[in-house]
Design a protein around this motif. Structure first.
Motif, PDB file in Angstrom:
ATOM      1  N   LEU A   1      36.660  34.277  37.916  1.00 36.92           N
ATOM      2  CA  LEU A   1      37.723  33.396  37.656  1.00 36.92           C
ATOM      3  C   LEU A   1      38.783  33.008  38.887  1.00 36.92           C
ATOM      4  CD1 LEU A   1      39.223  31.901  35.204  1.00 36.92           C
ATOM      5  CD2 LEU A   1      40.243  34.051  34.787  1.00 36.92           C
ATOM      6  N   ARG A   2      39.208  34.154  39.712  1.00 38.44           N
ATOM      7  CA  ARG A   2      40.053  33.911  40.554  1.00 38.44           C
ATOM      8  C   ARG A   2      39.420  33.010  41.617  1.00 38.44           C
ATOM      9  NH1 ARG A   2      44.956  35.209  39.913  1.00 38.44           N
ATOM     10  NH2 ARG A   2      45.010  36.675  38.148  1.00 38.44           N
ATOM     11  N   ALA A   3      38.244  33.051  41.848  1.00 42.40           N
ATOM     12  CA  ALA A   3      37.427  32.188  42.893  1.00 42.40           C
ATOM     13  C   ALA A   3      37.697  30.847  42.440  1.00 42.40           C
ATOM     14  CB  ALA A   3      36.283  32.471  43.282  1.00 42.40           C
TER      15      ALA A   3
ATOM     16  N   VAL B   1      39.779  29.375  40.718  1.00 44.34           N
ATOM     17  CA  VAL B   1      41.199  28.954  40.795  1.00 44.34           C
ATOM     18  C   VAL B   1      41.781  28.692  42.198  1.00 44.34           C
ATOM     19  CG1 VAL B   1      43.624  29.536  40.343  1.00 44.34           C
ATOM     20  CG2 VAL B   1      42.312  30.502  38.735  1.00 44.34           C
ATOM     21  N   HIS B   2      41.264  29.455  43.054  1.00 37.86           N
ATOM     22  CA  HIS B   2      41.536  29.188  44.324  1.00 37.86           C
ATOM     23  C   HIS B   2      40.808  28.008  44.874  1.00 37.86           C
ATOM     24  CE1 HIS B   2      42.824  30.518  48.444  1.00 37.86           C
ATOM     25  NE2 HIS B   2      41.621  30.464  48.855  1.00 37.86           N
TER      26      HIS B   2
ATOM     27  N   LEU C   1      45.861  28.615  36.840  1.00 36.87           N
ATOM     28  CA  LEU C   1      45.214  29.598  36.133  1.00 36.87           C
ATOM     29  C   LEU C   1      45.046  29.015  34.681  1.00 36.87           C
ATOM     30  CD1 LEU C   1      43.565  32.315  36.039  1.00 36.87           C
ATOM     31  CD2 LEU C   1      45.712  33.360  35.823  1.00 36.87           C
TER      32      LEU C   1
ATOM     33  N   LYS D   1      41.520  28.153  32.716  1.00 36.62           N
ATOM     34  CA  LYS D   1      41.134  28.857  31.590  1.00 36.62           C
ATOM     35  C   LYS D   1      40.853  28.053  30.487  1.00 36.62           C
ATOM     36  CE  LYS D   1      43.708  33.228  31.892  1.00 36.62           C
ATOM     37  NZ  LYS D   1      44.821  34.166  31.399  1.00 36.62           N
TER      38      LYS D   1
END
Lengths: 535, 293
Positions: A36-38, A40-41, A47, A51
Motif C-alpha cells: 500500500l505504501r509504495a 501511495v508513494h 492514502l 484505499k
C-alpha cells in the motif's frame, strides 16, 4: 503487459471507473505487485483515495491481494481481467439468449457490481423487471430466484471465495493482516436455501390513488431492508470462464455448419453440451461420448434415425477438419471432440482472413501454402502457387516485412556464405497470432479514443439536447399545450438535429466495431492459451 | 658380306590390313574393345604398328576412344556422324560430342569448358561455328533468364528448361492459369450443389460431391479452352492452387489398379468447400486494413 495492453486497460478503467481508479490501476499494472505504501508513494495520491480506489478494484475482481513474508500485503492488478470489461456486452447477450430477460438482468447486475449477495440481486432484478412491465403486473421473486438457480446449476455464476470459519481452539491469535479467502470446489455452485417471498416494487414518481397510504408504508420498507438477510456474507460473481467455454463452443458449431450442413452442427452442439460440465475448460479433448448417449440426448425436434446419426458421426470423424475423432468402438462408437485442433483451425482461419483482406487473395494463397507445407524455398513457392516469379517475390517480401512469415536459414557450409545457404520460408503460428493480438488491442484503443473524441467535440450539442428533453418531459408531466411543446422542440434546429443523428450513428458504429474486434481477440487469445498449456 | 637382317613382314602386316582387321573387330564388339583384345587377335603384330593403326583410325574419325575402369576402349563410330563432321576439326567434334551427351536438358557453356578443357575464346568460336552450321541451338532457360543452354538442333527441350505447359516463350501465362483455376472451381462447385440438392443419405451426398482428378481432367479437355495438351499432373497442380486458395479440399483414397485415373493404387478426390469462418472482426474495423503499422 505490452504497451498496447496497458494503454487499453487505462482507457477502460478511466471510462468505467474514473480518473483516480485509472491512475492507481495503471500504476499497479506497470509495476506489478506492490504494498500500500509504495502505491501511495508512486502515484502521489492521498492514502484515503488510494484505499477507496483499491476497494473499487477489488470489488470488481480486478485486483487481488496476497500476504507475503514478513506480513506485508501486496496488491496485484490483473491486466487480462481488465480487458474482459470489453466483453461484458457479449456476456449479457449470451445470458439473454439462454435465459431470456431475467437471466440478462441478473448477469448485468453481477457484472456491474462485481460481487453481490443472491437476495440483493433478486430484489434489484425484480424491481427493474417490474418497471418495464405493464401497469398492474409485478415480477415475482420466486421466478427470479429460479432463474438464478438455473444459472448456478449450469455454472454461469459462482460463489466468491470466503473467509473460512475460525478454528474452534481459539488461542486468541492476533488476526492476520489480511484475510485469506478460500472456497471449496463443491460449494462453488451451491445455492443457499432462501425463502424469498415478495414482489418487485415499482418506483412510481407519483401515486395517484391512495396518496396518503404510501407515506406510512415507506418507513416500514426501509426498516425491512435493514434486517440482515439470511445469506449475508455469501457473495456471487459471474463465472467468466464458463462464458468463454460457451463462446468457444458456439464458434466450433458455426464452423461445422459452414463446412458441412445443419444436422452435423446440431450433432456437434449436442456433444459439446453434454461435455459442458464434465470437461474442464482447458482440456484439449472432451470426454469420450458413445453414440448411444448422443442419440438419446439429441434435441427433441430432431428425429433422425440411429443409422443416419451413425453415418453423420462417421462423416464427421473422417472429415479433413479433424474436429471430431473416434476413440473406440464400445457403445456404438466413442467419439471425442478435439478442442485444441478446433481452436487452432479457427485461429489459422482468422489469420488467413486477415492476410486476405489486407494484402489480397494472391498473398493469401501464398500464406496458406507456406502454412500447410511448413517450410518452402522461394522457387518452390512460385511453382506451387502458380504465380509469376516477380510477383511471388514481391508478396513474400511484403509478408516478411510484416513478420507474418519468417526465414529459416540452413547453411550448406560451415561459413554461412549466402550463396551456399538454403533460405526457407515458414510461418510461426503462435508468434503471428500474438502479433495480431497486439494489433487488435491497438485498434480497440483507437476506436475508444475516437468515440471519446466524437462525444467531446459535440459536447455542447449533446448538453443542449439533454436540457431540451428535460424541459419537454417536465412540461408534459405538468400538462402543457401542444403549441408550447412544439416551440420547445424547435429549439433544436434541423442541422443540429442532423448532426445529432450522425453523431449517434458514428458512436454506435464505433461501439459495434469494438465488439467485433473483441471477437477476433477471443479466438486468438484462446488459441495462444491452449497452445501454451499444451507445450 | 654383312647380312642385312630383313624382318620378314608377315603377309597381313600391311597397315591398311591392320586397320581393317581392327574395324572388323570393333564391329563384332559394338560396345568397344580393349587393347588386350586386339593383341589377342593379332599376336604377331608389334605394339608400335598397332598403336599407329589405332591412331590413324582415330584421326580419320572412324574409331572412338573411351576410357573405362579397365583401361582404354575403342569403339566404332556411327557412319553418319563421320559424314557431317567432314569440314570440322577435332575440337569442334569434341564440343559437339559433349553437347550430344547432354541430351535434351542441354549444357551450359561453362560446363562445356570444364569437360573439354578448352579456353573460353575457343569455345565461343566453336559454338558460333556449330550454330551457323545448324548443328546445335541455344535455348534460354526459364529459371535463370541469363543462362543459355546448348543442345542438338533437332531435340525438344526438356520441361524443366522451358517450364512446360504454363510457359509460352519463356513467359508465364497467368491469365491461362487463372481461367483454368476458375473453370475447375466452377465444375467442382456445381457438382457439390447437385449433391446437396439431392437430399439423400449423408454418406451418398458426400461421396457424390467428390470428383476425382481424372474427371476434372476429362472435363477440362472437353471444354477445349486450352491450346496446349494438358496432362493429369498439370490439372493436379491447378487443383492444388485451389486448395491453397481455401476453396477446395482433397482426400486420397486407395483404388484398385485397374480403375480409371488411379496412379500407383490411389486416387485423389477433390471437393468444393466453403470457408469455416466469416471474415473476422479485426478486418471490419479500419484499423485492420490500415497500412500504418
Amino acid at each position: 503487459m505490452t504497451q498496447a495492453e496497458i494503454k487499453l486497460c487505462s482507457l477502460l478503467l478511466q471510462e468505467h471507473f474514473g480518473e483516480i481508479v485509472d491512475k492507481i490501476g495503471t500504476h499497479l499494472i506497470r509495476t506489478g505487485s506492490q504494498p500500500l505504501r509504495a502505491i501511495v508513494h508512486g502515484t502521489g495520491t492521498s492514502l484515503d483515495q488510494v484505499k477507496k480506489a483499491l476497494c473499487v478494484l477489488i470489488q470488481h475482481n480486478l485486483v487481488t491481494y496476497q500476504i507475503h513474508k514478513r506480513g506485508i500485503v501486496e496488491y496485484e492488478a490483473h491486466c487480462s481481467r481488465i480487458l474482459r470489461i470489453l466483453r461484458y456486452p457479449r456476456y449479457i447477450y449470451t445470458a439473454k439468449t439462454l435465459y431470456s430477460d431475467t437471466g440478462e438482468l441478473i448477469v448485468e447486475e453481477l457484472l456491474l457490481n462485481g460481487k453481490m449477495t443472491m437476495s440483493a440481486v433478486v430484489k434489484k432484478v425484480a424491481d427493474r423487471l417490474t418497471e418495464t412491465m405493464e401497469d398492474g403486473k409485478t415480477m415475482d421473486y420466486a421466478e427470479v430466484s429460479s432463474t438464478f438457480c438455473r444459472l448456478a446449476d449450469t455454472h454461469f455464476v459462482q460463489r466468491c471465495p470466503l473467509v473460512p470459519d475460525p478454528p474452534e481452539s481459539a488461542e486468541a491469535q492476533p488476526p492476520p493482516p489480511a484475510p485469506t479467502l478460500s472456497i471449496n470446489e463443491k460449494d462453488m455452485y451451491l445455492v443457499p436455501k432462501l425463502n424469498l417471498i415478495g414482489k418487485g416494487k415499482r418506483r412510481r414518481s407519483s401515486d395517484d390513488d391512495a396518496a396518503g397510504e404510501p407515506r406510512p408504508k415507506r418507513p416500514k420498507q426501509t426498516a425491512e431492508s435493514k434486517e440482515p438477510m439470511p445469506d449475508d456474507g455469501i457473495y456471487w460473481q459471474a463465472n467468466l470462464d464458463r462464458f468463454h467455454q460457451h463462446f468457444r463452443d458456439q464458434s466450433i458449431v458455426n464452423a461445422v455448419a459452414n463446412r458441412m450442413d445443419q444436422t452435423s452442427s446440431e450433432i456437434v452442439r449436442t456433444m459439446l453440451r453434454m461435455s459442458e460440465i464434465t470437461t474442464s475448460s482447458g482440456a484439449p479433448f472432451t470426454q469420450p461420448l458413445s453414440s448411444n448417449e448422443i442419440f438419446r440426448s439429441l434435441p427433441v425436434g430432431y428425429n433422425i434415425s440411429k443409422q443416419v446419426l451413425d453415418q453423420y458421426l462417421t462423416l464427421l470423424a473422417d472429415d479433413p477438419l479433424e474436429f471430431v475423432g473416434k476413440s473406440g468402438d464400445s457403445g456404438g462408437g466413442m467419439y471425442v471432440i478435439n478442442l485444441h485442433k478446433a481452436l487452432a483451425s479457427l485461429a489459422m482461419a482468422t489469420l488467413e482472413s486477415i492476410v486476405q483482406e489486407r494484402f489480397g487473395s494472391r498473398c493469401a494463397r501464398i500464406f496458406r501454402l507456406v502454412l500447410r507445407k511448413k517450410h518452402l524455398e522461394q522457387k518452390q513457392v512460385e511453382d506451387f502457387a502458380m504465380i509469376p516469379a516477380k510477383e511471388a517475390k514481391d508478396m513474400l517480401y511484403k509478408l516478411l516485412s510484416e513478420n507474418l512469415i519468417s526465414l529459416q536459414e540452413i547453411p550448406k557450409t560451415p561459413d554461412h556464405a549466402p550463396s551456399r545457404t538454403f533460405y526457407l520460408y515458414t510461418v510461426n503460428s503462435l508468434s503471428a497470432a500474438r502479433m495480431l493480438l497486439r494489433r487488435c488491442y491497438k485498434s480497440i484503443a483507437n476506436l475508444i479514443e475516437r468515440r471519446q473524441f466524437e462525444t467531446r467535440e459535440n459536447k455542447r450539442l449533446l448538453e443542449k439536447s439533454q436540457r431540451v428533453e428535460a424541459i419537454l418531459a417536465s412540461m408534459q408531466a405538468t400538462g402543457a399545450e401542444e403549441a408550447q411543446l412544439q416551440e420547445i422542440e424547435e429549439m433544436i434546429t434541423a442541422p443540429e438535429r442532423q448532426q445529432l443523428e450522425s453523431l449517434k450513428r458514428n458512436v454506435n458504429k464505433l461501439d459495434a466495431s469494438e465488439i467485433q474486434v473483441d471477437e477476433t481477440i477471443f479466438v486468438l487469445e484462446s488459441y495462444a492459451e491452449s497452445t501454451m498449456k499444451r507445450s | 658380306m654383312a647380312e642385312v637382317k630383313v624382318k620378314a613382314q608377315p603377309p597381313d602386316a600391311d597397315p591398311v590390313e591392320i586397320e581393317n582387321r581392327i574395324i572388323e573387330l570393333c564391329h563384332q564388339f559394338p560396345h568397344g574393345i580393349t587393347d588386350q583384345v586386339i593383341q589377342n587377335e593379332m599376336p604377331h603384330i608389334e605394339a608400335q604398328q598397332r598403336a599407329m593403326a589405332i591412331n590413324r583410325l582415330l584421326s580419320m574419325g572412324q574409331l572412338d576412344l573411351l576410357r573405362s575402369n579397365t583401361g582404354l576402349l575403342y569403339r566404332i563410330k556411327e557412319s553418319q556422324n563421320t559424314g557431317k563432321m567432314k569440314g570440322s576439326d577435332n575440337q569442334e567434334k569434341l564440343v559437339y560430342q559433349i553437347i550430344e551427351d547432354a541430351g535434351n536438358k542441354g549444357i551450359w557453356s561453362r560446363d562445356i569448358r570444364y569437360k573439354s578443357n578448352l579456353p573460353l575464346t575457343e569455345i565461343n568460336k566453336i559454338l558460333k561455328n556449330l550454330e551457323s552450321k545448324k548443328l546445335i541451338k541455344a535455348v534460354k532457360s526459364v529459371a535463370a533468364s541469363k543462362k543459355k543452354v546448348y543442345m542438338l538442333y533437332n531435340l525438344q527441350p526438356d520441361r524443366s528448361v522451358t517450364g512446360g505447359a504454363w510457359y509460352s516463350d519463356q513467359d508465364f501465362e497467368s491469365e491461362f492459369v487463372e481461367v483454368l483455376n476458375q473453370q475447375c472451381f466452377k465444375f467442382l462447385q456445381s457438382k457439390a450443389e447437385t449433391a446437396r440438392e439431392s437430399k439423400q443419405n449423408p454418406m451418398i451426398q458426400r461421396n457424390s460431391s467428390f470428383a476425382s482428378s481424372h474427371e476434372v481432367w476429362k472435363y477440362i479437355c472437353e471444354l477445349g479452352i486450352s491450346k496446349v495438351e494438358l496432362s493429369m499432373e498439370d490439372i493436379e497442380t491447378i487443383l492444388n492452387t485451389l486448395i491453397y486458395d481455401g476453396k477446395v479440399e482433397m482426400t486420397i483414397i486407395a483404388a484398385k489398379e485397374g480403375t480409371v485415373g488411379s496412379v500407383d493404387g490411389h486416387m485423389k478426390l477433390y471437393r468444393a468447400v466453403s470457408p469455416i469462418i466469416q471474415p473476422t472482426g479485426l478486418v471490419r474495423a479500419p484499423c485492420g486494413l490500415c497500412p500504418v503499422s
